[in-house]
Design an enzyme around this catalytic site. Structure first.
Site, short mmCIF file in Angstrom:
data_model
loop_
_atom_site.label_atom_id
_atom_site.label_comp_id
_atom_site.label_asym_id
_atom_site.label_seq_id
_atom_site.Cartn_x
_atom_site.Cartn_y
_atom_site.Cartn_z
N ASP A 21 51.38 30.99 30.22
CA ASP A 21 51.20 31.96 29.13
C ASP A 21 49.72 32.23 28.86
OD1 ASP A 21 51.98 33.68 27.15
OD2 ASP A 21 52.60 32.13 25.74
N ASN A 69 60.74 40.04 29.73
CA ASN A 69 59.52 40.70 30.21
C ASN A 69 59.78 42.13 30.71
OD1 ASN A 69 58.01 37.68 31.56
ND2 ASN A 69 57.75 38.64 29.57
C1 FPP Z 1 52.40 35.45 30.48
O1 FPP Z 1 51.20 35.94 29.93
C2 FPP Z 1 52.50 35.77 31.91
C3 FPP Z 1 53.44 36.59 32.49
C4 FPP Z 1 54.52 37.25 31.73
C5 FPP Z 1 53.43 36.92 33.93
C6 FPP Z 1 53.05 35.76 34.83
C7 FPP Z 1 52.54 36.32 36.09
C8 FPP Z 1 51.62 35.70 36.89
C9 FPP Z 1 51.08 34.35 36.64
C10 FPP Z 1 51.08 36.38 38.10
C11 FPP Z 1 52.08 37.00 39.01
C12 FPP Z 1 52.86 36.03 39.78
C13 FPP Z 1 54.16 36.20 40.14
C14 FPP Z 1 54.81 35.19 41.00
C15 FPP Z 1 54.99 37.37 39.68
P1 FPP Z 1 51.27 37.06 28.80
O2 FPP Z 1 51.10 38.39 29.45
O3 FPP Z 1 52.51 36.90 27.99
O4 FPP Z 1 50.00 36.70 27.98
P2 FPP Z 1 49.75 36.97 26.42
O5 FPP Z 1 50.77 36.15 25.68
O6 FPP Z 1 48.36 36.50 26.21
O7 FPP Z 1 49.90 38.46 26.20
#
Ligand code: FPP
Length: 246
Positions: A21, A69
């Protein structure tokens, strides 16, 4: 380091699960687009896969994309799947060289075609590997998985005929676990969540019944192998009693 050996005093946790996250906040703090946070997050993920495998972890599960998501903007969603394709193109060789087996839990049937193809190629190309299993939770939601398991069990009971009530009464927790998408995978010993949030967010609800949780304020793109080791050290300092008294 050979798989099975470990830099940790009490040995590596067998299964580590991570809620990655904070990609968005990492980008916002730098005045960048959210996607550049996901890109940095993908690089962090690559490092952690290598490090966990080198450290003797047997199963590493990451929450890459939840069912919720899908509600994000079209640009962000397609960007994340574009990164998945890039990850596979750039890292497949390294995964195979490190003997990592890749698998997926969740419903990824509706992800973009090229991402689905890339993912299936990775699963096929790493299927003969015998090292750490890297499980990507994609289009995953634990409640949906549990509901699905209940449906499958109910169908089994109906199909087997005879005394349904007696069969239902005999069902065990292992019968239920065998219908989950994590069937055959040991429950996570350690669940890590980055970015200071302290929630499970529909991740491995059944499987984490006795897991240890470690929360870190570090945003996922800044999560290094050293921070992974710090989380493992915190885990190793805990006493696990599984509900009993020591
Ligand atoms: C959470 O951060 C992250 C995600 C929803 C996506 C995770 C994706 C990756 C690590 C890279 C891609 C890899 C693959 C295998 C698809 P957030 O966007 O919720 O962060 P925030 O809470 O700060 O907005």
């Amino acid at each position: 380091m050979a798989q099975g050996s470990s830099p940790y005093t009490k040995g590596a946790p067998r299964h580590v699960a991570i809620v990655m996250d904070g990609n968005g906040r990492w980008a916002e703090r730098r005045g960048k687009l959210r996607l550049s946070g996901h890109n940095a997050g993908m690089n962090a993920m690559t490092e952690i896969v290598r490090h966990a495998s080198d450290s003797g972890v047997e199963y590493l599960t990451v929450y890459a994309f939840s069912t919720e998501n899908w509600k994000r903007s079209e640009d962000e969603v397609s960007g994340i799947f574009g990164l998945l394709v890039k990850f596979v193109e750039l890292k497949l060789r390294e995964l195979v060289d490190n003997d990592v087996v890749v698998s997926v839990i969740g419903d990824y049937s509706s992800i973009p075609k090229d991402a689905k193809a890339a993912l299936e190629r990775t699963i096929a190309d790493t299927s003969a590997c015998t090292g750490m299993r890297f499980i990507i939770a994609l289009g995953y939601g634990s409640r949906a998985d549990i509901l699905n398991a209940a449906r499958k069990l109910a169908l089994d009971v109906v199909d087997s005929g005879g005394d349904a009530a007696a069969r239902l009464a005999r069902l065990t927790e292992s019968d239920f676990a065998a219908k989950l998408s994590t069937s055959g995978v040991p429950d996570p010993d350690l669940v890590i969540r980055t970015s200071g949030e302290k929630r499970l967010s529909n991740f491995l609800l059944w499987e984490s019944a006795y897991s240890e949780f470690v929360f870190t304020d570090v945003l996922w793109p800044d999560f290094t192998p050293a921070e992974f080791d710090r989380c493992v050290a915190e885990y190793n300092g805990r006493e696990r009693r599984y509900g009993g008294r020591g």
